[in-house]
Design an enzyme around this catalytic site. Structure first.
Site, PDB file in Angstrom:
ATOM      1  N   HIS A  53       0.826  -1.222   0.000  1.00 32.64           N
ATOM      2  CA  HIS A  53       0.000   0.000   0.000  1.00 32.64           C
ATOM      3  C   HIS A  53       0.862   1.275   0.000  1.00 32.64           C
ATOM      4  CE1 HIS A  53      -3.160  -2.817   1.069  1.00 32.64           C
ATOM      5  NE2 HIS A  53      -2.455  -3.201   2.116  1.00 32.64           N
ATOM      6  N   SER A  76       1.689  -0.304  -5.510  1.00 29.65           N
ATOM      7  CA  SER A  76       0.793  -0.565  -4.394  1.00 29.65           C
ATOM      8  C   SER A  76       0.254  -1.982  -4.530  1.00 29.65           C
ATOM      9  CB  SER A  76      -0.351   0.443  -4.370  1.00 29.65           C
ATOM     10  OG  SER A  76      -1.060   0.301  -3.158  1.00 29.65           O
ATOM     11  N   SER A  81      -5.718   1.694  -2.232  1.00 36.51           N
ATOM     12  CA  SER A  81      -5.051   2.077  -0.985  1.00 36.51           C
ATOM     13  C   SER A  81      -4.016   3.185  -1.126  1.00 36.51           C
ATOM     14  CB  SER A  81      -4.394   0.846  -0.357  1.00 36.51           C
ATOM     15  OG  SER A  81      -3.400   0.339  -1.216  1.00 36.51           O
ATOM     16  N   ASP A 128       3.316  -7.546   0.161  1.00 39.46           N
ATOM     17  CA  ASP A 128       2.179  -7.465   1.089  1.00 39.46           C
ATOM     18  C   ASP A 128       1.009  -8.180   0.421  1.00 39.46           C
ATOM     19  OD1 ASP A 128      -0.033  -6.837   2.622  1.00 39.46           O
ATOM     20  OD2 ASP A 128       0.525  -4.747   2.925  1.00 39.46           O
ATOM     21  N   GLU A 188       4.501  -9.118   4.427  1.00 37.45           N
ATOM     22  CA  GLU A 188       3.877  -8.276   5.438  1.00 37.45           C
ATOM     23  C   GLU A 188       2.657  -8.886   6.121  1.00 37.45           C
ATOM     24  OE1 GLU A 188       4.756  -5.276   6.472  1.00 37.45           O
ATOM     25  OE2 GLU A 188       2.956  -4.330   7.248  1.00 37.45           O
ATOM     26  N   ASN A 213       4.792 -10.819   9.225  1.00 40.82           N
ATOM     27  CA  ASN A 213       3.498 -10.758   9.905  1.00 40.82           C
ATOM     28  C   ASN A 213       3.550 -11.368  11.298  1.00 40.82           C
ATOM     29  OD1 ASN A 213       0.475 -10.304   9.784  1.00 40.82           O
ATOM     30  ND2 ASN A 213       0.542 -12.496  10.219  1.00 40.82           N
ATOM     31  N   LYS A 218       4.456  -7.162  14.956  1.00 35.76           N
ATOM     32  CA  LYS A 218       3.619  -6.872  13.777  1.00 35.76           C
ATOM     33  C   LYS A 218       2.191  -7.327  14.051  1.00 35.76           C
ATOM     34  CE  LYS A 218       1.768  -6.772   9.601  1.00 35.76           C
ATOM     35  NZ  LYS A 218       0.391  -7.205   9.358  1.00 35.76           N
ATOM     36  N   ASP A 222      -0.090  -4.180  14.692  1.00 38.00           N
ATOM     37  CA  ASP A 222      -0.688  -3.625  13.467  1.00 38.00           C
ATOM     38  C   ASP A 222      -2.062  -4.256  13.222  1.00 38.00           C
ATOM     39  OD1 ASP A 222      -1.329  -4.071  10.642  1.00 38.00           O
ATOM     40  OD2 ASP A 222       0.681  -3.519  10.050  1.00 38.00           O
ATOM     41  N   ASN A 223      -2.117  -5.586  13.179  1.00 35.38           N
ATOM     42  CA  ASN A 223      -3.394  -6.247  12.872  1.00 35.38           C
ATOM     43  C   ASN A 223      -4.447  -5.901  13.922  1.00 35.38           C
ATOM     44  OD1 ASN A 223      -1.228  -7.434  11.511  1.00 35.38           O
ATOM     45  ND2 ASN A 223      -2.244  -9.401  11.289  1.00 35.38           N
ATOM     46  N   CYS A 227      -6.078  -1.925  13.358  1.00 36.00           N
ATOM     47  CA  CYS A 227      -7.484  -2.006  12.927  1.00 36.00           C
ATOM     48  C   CYS A 227      -8.402  -1.349  13.944  1.00 36.00           C
ATOM     49  CB  CYS A 227      -7.889  -3.463  12.699  1.00 36.00           C
ATOM     50  SG  CYS A 227      -7.050  -4.193  11.269  1.00 36.00           S
ATOM     51  N   HIS A 332      -7.489  -9.106   3.562  1.00 35.12           N
ATOM     52  CA  HIS A 332      -6.615  -8.666   2.465  1.00 35.12           C
ATOM     53  C   HIS A 332      -7.278  -8.655   1.092  1.00 35.12           C
ATOM     54  CE1 HIS A 332      -2.766  -7.496   0.826  1.00 35.12           C
ATOM     55  NE2 HIS A 332      -3.013  -8.320  -0.177  1.00 35.12           N
ATOM     56  N   HIS A 382      -3.683   2.296   8.800  1.00 32.83           N
ATOM     57  CA  HIS A 382      -3.294   2.431  10.210  1.00 32.83           C
ATOM     58  C   HIS A 382      -2.457   3.686  10.449  1.00 32.83           C
ATOM     59  CE1 HIS A 382      -4.724  -1.540  10.335  1.00 32.83           C
ATOM     60  NE2 HIS A 382      -3.606  -2.224  10.414  1.00 32.83           N
ATOM     61  N   SER A 390       5.655  -2.381  12.410  1.00 34.65           N
ATOM     62  CA  SER A 390       5.610  -3.341  11.292  1.00 34.65           C
ATOM     63  C   SER A 390       6.795  -3.144  10.362  1.00 34.65           C
ATOM     64  CB  SER A 390       4.338  -3.140  10.472  1.00 34.65           C
ATOM     65  OG  SER A 390       3.208  -3.308  11.270  1.00 34.65           O
ATOM     66  N   GLN A 394      10.125  -5.100   8.780  1.00 30.80           N
ATOM     67  CA  GLN A 394      10.380  -5.259   7.344  1.00 30.80           C
ATOM     68  C   GLN A 394      11.829  -4.922   6.992  1.00 30.80           C
ATOM     69  OE1 GLN A 394       9.104  -6.511   4.761  1.00 30.80           O
ATOM     70  NE2 GLN A 394       6.880  -6.517   4.929  1.00 30.80           N
TER      71      GLN A 394
HETATM   72  P1  NAI Z   1      -6.152 -14.609  11.680  1.00 33.55           P
HETATM   73  O1  NAI Z   1      -5.845 -15.915  11.085  1.00 33.55           O
HETATM   74  O2  NAI Z   1      -5.539 -14.204  12.971  1.00 33.55           O
HETATM   75  O3  NAI Z   1      -7.736 -14.428  11.852  1.00 33.55           O
HETATM   76  C1  NAI Z   1      -8.698 -14.830  10.945  1.00 33.55           C
HETATM   77  C2  NAI Z   1      -9.822 -15.501  11.745  1.00 33.55           C
HETATM   78  O4  NAI Z   1     -10.934 -15.735  10.877  1.00 33.55           O
HETATM   79  C3  NAI Z   1      -9.407 -16.852  12.327  1.00 33.55           C
HETATM   80  O5  NAI Z   1      -9.586 -16.852  13.727  1.00 33.55           O
HETATM   81  C4  NAI Z   1     -10.334 -17.833  11.636  1.00 33.55           C
HETATM   82  O6  NAI Z   1     -10.728 -18.908  12.475  1.00 33.55           O
HETATM   83  C5  NAI Z   1     -11.520 -16.959  11.276  1.00 33.55           C
HETATM   84  N1  NAI Z   1     -12.318 -17.504  10.169  1.00 33.55           N
HETATM   85  C6  NAI Z   1     -11.921 -18.167   9.056  1.00 33.55           C
HETATM   86  N2  NAI Z   1     -12.963 -18.520   8.313  1.00 33.55           N
HETATM   87  C7  NAI Z   1     -14.074 -18.068   8.951  1.00 33.55           C
HETATM   88  C8  NAI Z   1     -15.456 -18.112   8.664  1.00 33.55           C
HETATM   89  N3  NAI Z   1     -15.913 -18.718   7.578  1.00 33.55           N
HETATM   90  N4  NAI Z   1     -16.306 -17.528   9.548  1.00 33.55           N
HETATM   91  C9  NAI Z   1     -15.853 -16.925  10.667  1.00 33.55           C
HETATM   92  N5  NAI Z   1     -14.546 -16.859  10.992  1.00 33.55           N
HETATM   93  C10 NAI Z   1     -13.658 -17.412  10.138  1.00 33.55           C
HETATM   94  O7  NAI Z   1      -5.770 -13.522  10.548  1.00 33.55           O
HETATM   95  P2  NAI Z   1      -5.561 -11.949  10.787  1.00 33.55           P
HETATM   96  O8  NAI Z   1      -4.136 -11.673  11.064  1.00 33.55           O
HETATM   97  O9  NAI Z   1      -6.605 -11.473  11.699  1.00 33.55           O
HETATM   98  O10 NAI Z   1      -5.815 -11.415   9.288  1.00 33.55           O
HETATM   99  C11 NAI Z   1      -7.098 -11.492   8.690  1.00 33.55           C
HETATM  100  C12 NAI Z   1      -7.038 -10.841   7.306  1.00 33.55           C
HETATM  101  O11 NAI Z   1      -6.771  -9.454   7.432  1.00 33.55           O
HETATM  102  C13 NAI Z   1      -5.938 -11.376   6.406  1.00 33.55           C
HETATM  103  O12 NAI Z   1      -6.390 -11.375   5.071  1.00 33.55           O
HETATM  104  C14 NAI Z   1      -4.833 -10.354   6.559  1.00 33.55           C
HETATM  105  O13 NAI Z   1      -3.921 -10.398   5.492  1.00 33.55           O
HETATM  106  C15 NAI Z   1      -5.629  -9.101   6.634  1.00 33.55           C
HETATM  107  N6  NAI Z   1      -5.017  -7.932   7.295  1.00 33.55           N
HETATM  108  C16 NAI Z   1      -5.571  -6.717   6.989  1.00 33.55           C
HETATM  109  C17 NAI Z   1      -5.099  -5.571   7.576  1.00 33.55           C
HETATM  110  C18 NAI Z   1      -5.681  -4.253   7.215  1.00 33.55           C
HETATM  111  O14 NAI Z   1      -5.125  -3.223   7.599  1.00 33.55           O
HETATM  112  N7  NAI Z   1      -6.782  -4.194   6.514  1.00 33.55           N
HETATM  113  C19 NAI Z   1      -4.004  -5.595   8.563  1.00 33.55           C
HETATM  114  C20 NAI Z   1      -3.529  -6.929   8.856  1.00 33.55           C
HETATM  115  C21 NAI Z   1      -4.034  -8.050   8.245  1.00 33.55           C
END
Ligand code: NAI
Length: 461
Positions: A53, A76, A81, A128, A188, A213, A218, A222-223, A227, A332, A382, A390, A394
């Site tokens: 991003h 990006s 983003s 990322d 990332e 990650n 991180k 960050d996550n 958020c 993501h 963020h 984070s 990196q």
């Molecule tokens: P995580 O693996 O810690 O959490 C995901 C959760 O979703 C897990 O607990 C899993 O059991 C649950 N899950 C999976 N399928 C499901 C379903 N059908 N119904 C309900 N729950 C379900 O992953 P994390 O780190 O929380 O990341 C989640 C996403 O967010 C990833 O795609 C990551 O790349 C992205 N992300 C986005 C950020 C942003 O700023 N927008 C920042 C960091 C990560």
């Protein structure tokens, strides 16, 4: 020579630079690395292609990599983003950057390709979500005559194939050459890391990878805390809706889900959570959230997906939502919400990244960023401080891969705990936190060294 960048408006560079100057004051980890390594320049000789991003915070990351000796080109990793003033400031500083907020999918993959075009090609990837890695690996497979499949979403599959074809026609053998000269990738995010572990399982990872990650500093910051600030920011900028009193459903209670639920409940919304993992479901319940099935909560006002999984909010769910329900994703990729199945409904664009869609019932939903991560699409992602943690990881990962890459096999690694602790330590002063020193006796009593690491590997924070 034509300019070696694509940005919305280079005249935004001045504004970008002013915000960069502010961000630097909130990114103590990156600034400390500039002081520590600015003279030794350990990244000299590296040519880093970045796919992340293109925000103000990323601009501080890019300038840190450059200060440490790297040659950098950037795209990006998401079509919505980019902060155009950040991209302009980076372009003006002489770093080739290819990113415009609202670029098309075709442009997205073309810009990624352009970010690879160092005269001699890159030797490091900073990724990322894994698009840069995917591009090289799929291209090399195509050059070897293998079928090019397994891409993020079906909508994108054709676009990627077309871009790979174009590059293959222009530069035969290019992908294979790139794959062979890249010494490593630092990744990332959760989704990109998931892809890397899949590649290892299939014996297809051609270079070492560092999973940024899963540094504690991180994903647990960050996550989660990122958020916690940026989710509601995105919903508010998009809709100006009153949060207090509304019912919100958060799908997924991993790190991003925990931050998202905290964000909504901090704003006064009543939050329900859906989960597939019993541990995370129990955590949600004990944090005070009702854990429900999505089907039972379709009368809510706000729906947010945070799972990194696909087909979470499906057409049959959206058809039952109440009039003006808000639907968005902070995971993501955009396949958490079945946006494609809404295509033949009536869409009214309200403003950039905000659409109102009419359902057969006559009810309308407000869809944010067309299902792409809304905290970056509808807001600015963020805050700098958490991104400093984070991105300090990196930079350390890039230094590690560039200076010690030969010590690593083609596998996925996490940075050692002493570096994770160092990243945290670099951020204490800015929040006025004082660290207690363990006496040698106390350290011995709990089985650690007075200077750390302070926890065993299996500790979960
Ligand atoms: P995580 O693996 O810690 O959490 C995901 C959760 O979703 C897990 O607990 C899993 O059991 C649950 N899950 C999976 N399928 C499901 C379903 N059908 N119904 C309900 N729950 C379900 O992953 P994390 O780190 O929380 O990341 C989640 C996403 O967010 C990833 O795609 C990551 O790349 C992205 N992300 C986005 C950020 C942003 O700023 N927008 C920042 C960091 C990560």
């Amino acid at each position: 020579m034509a300019e070696d960048y694509i940005v919305k408006d280079i005249a935004l560079a001045g504004f970008g630079r002013k915000e960069l100057d502010i961000a630097e004051t909130e990114m103590p980890g990156l600034m400390a690395l500039r002081s520590e390594y600015g003279e030794a320049k350990p990244l000299t000789g590296s040519r880093i292609v970045g796919s992340l991003h293109m925000t103000i915070q990323t601009a501080v990351l890019i300038e840190t990599l450059v200060a440490l000796g790297a040659d950098v080109r950037w795209a990006s990793c998401n079509i919505y983003s980019t902060q155009d003033h950040a991209a302009a400031a980076i372009a003006e500083s002489g770093v080739p950057v290819f990113a415009i907020k609202g670029q098309s999918l075709e442009e997205h993959w073309d810009y990624l390709d352009r970010s690879f075009q160092f005269p001699e090609g890159p030797n490091l990837i900073l990724d990322d979500g894994g698009d840069a890695t995917l591009y090289v690996l799929l291209g090399a497979r195509a050059e070897a005559g293998e079928d090019v499949i397994a891409v993020p979403t079906s909508e994108e599959e054709e676009v990627i194939k077309a871009q790979i074809k174009k590059r293959m026609a222009a530069s035969p053998g290019w992908f294979t050459k790139m794959r062979d000269q890249i010494v490593g990738v630092s990744e990332e995010t959760t989704t990109g890391v998931h892809r890397l572990y899949e590649l290892v399982k299939q014996g297809q990872l051609p270079f070492p990878a560092i999973n940024v990650n899963d540094s504690v500093t991180k994903s647990k910051f960050d996550n989660k805390y990122g958020c916690k600030e940026s989710l509601v920011d995105g919903i508010r900028r998009a809709t100006d809706t009153m949060m207090a009193g509304k019912v919100a459903v958060v799908c997924g209670y991993g790190d991003v889900g925990k931050g998202s639920a905290a964000s909504l409940s901090g704003a006064g919304a009543r939050v329900k959570v859906t989960e597939a993992d019993p541990i995370c479901a129990l955590q949600a319940a004990m944090d005070g959230f009702e854990v429900v099935l999505l089907e039972e909560a379709l009368d809510a006002d706000i729906f947010i997906t945070t799972t990194g999984n696909k087909d979470i909010i499906r057409i049959e769910h959206m058809r039952e939502m109440k009039d003006m329900a808000i639907v968005g994703n902070i995971g993501h990729f955009d396949n958490e919400i079945q946006v494609a199945s809404l295509k033949n409904h009536k869409w009214t664009n309200i403003k950039e990244q905000v659409d109102m869609i009419e359902l057969p019932s006559g009810n309308r939903i407000i869809l944010l960023s067309q299902g792409r991560l809304l905290n970056l699409g509808n807001a600015t992602g963020h805050p700098s401080f958490v991104m400093s943690a984070s991105f300090t990881n990196q930079v350390l990962a890039q230094i590690e891969l560039w200076t010690k890459g030969d010590d690593y096999k083609n596998d996925v690694y996490i940075l050692p705990k002493h570096l994770d602790e160092k990243v945290a330590a670099l951020h204490l002063d800015r929040v006025g936190a004082k660290l207690t020193k363990l006496s040698p006796e106390q350290a011995a009593y709990i089985g650690v060294k007075p200077e750390g690491p302070f926890k065993p590997e299996h500790y979960r924070y």
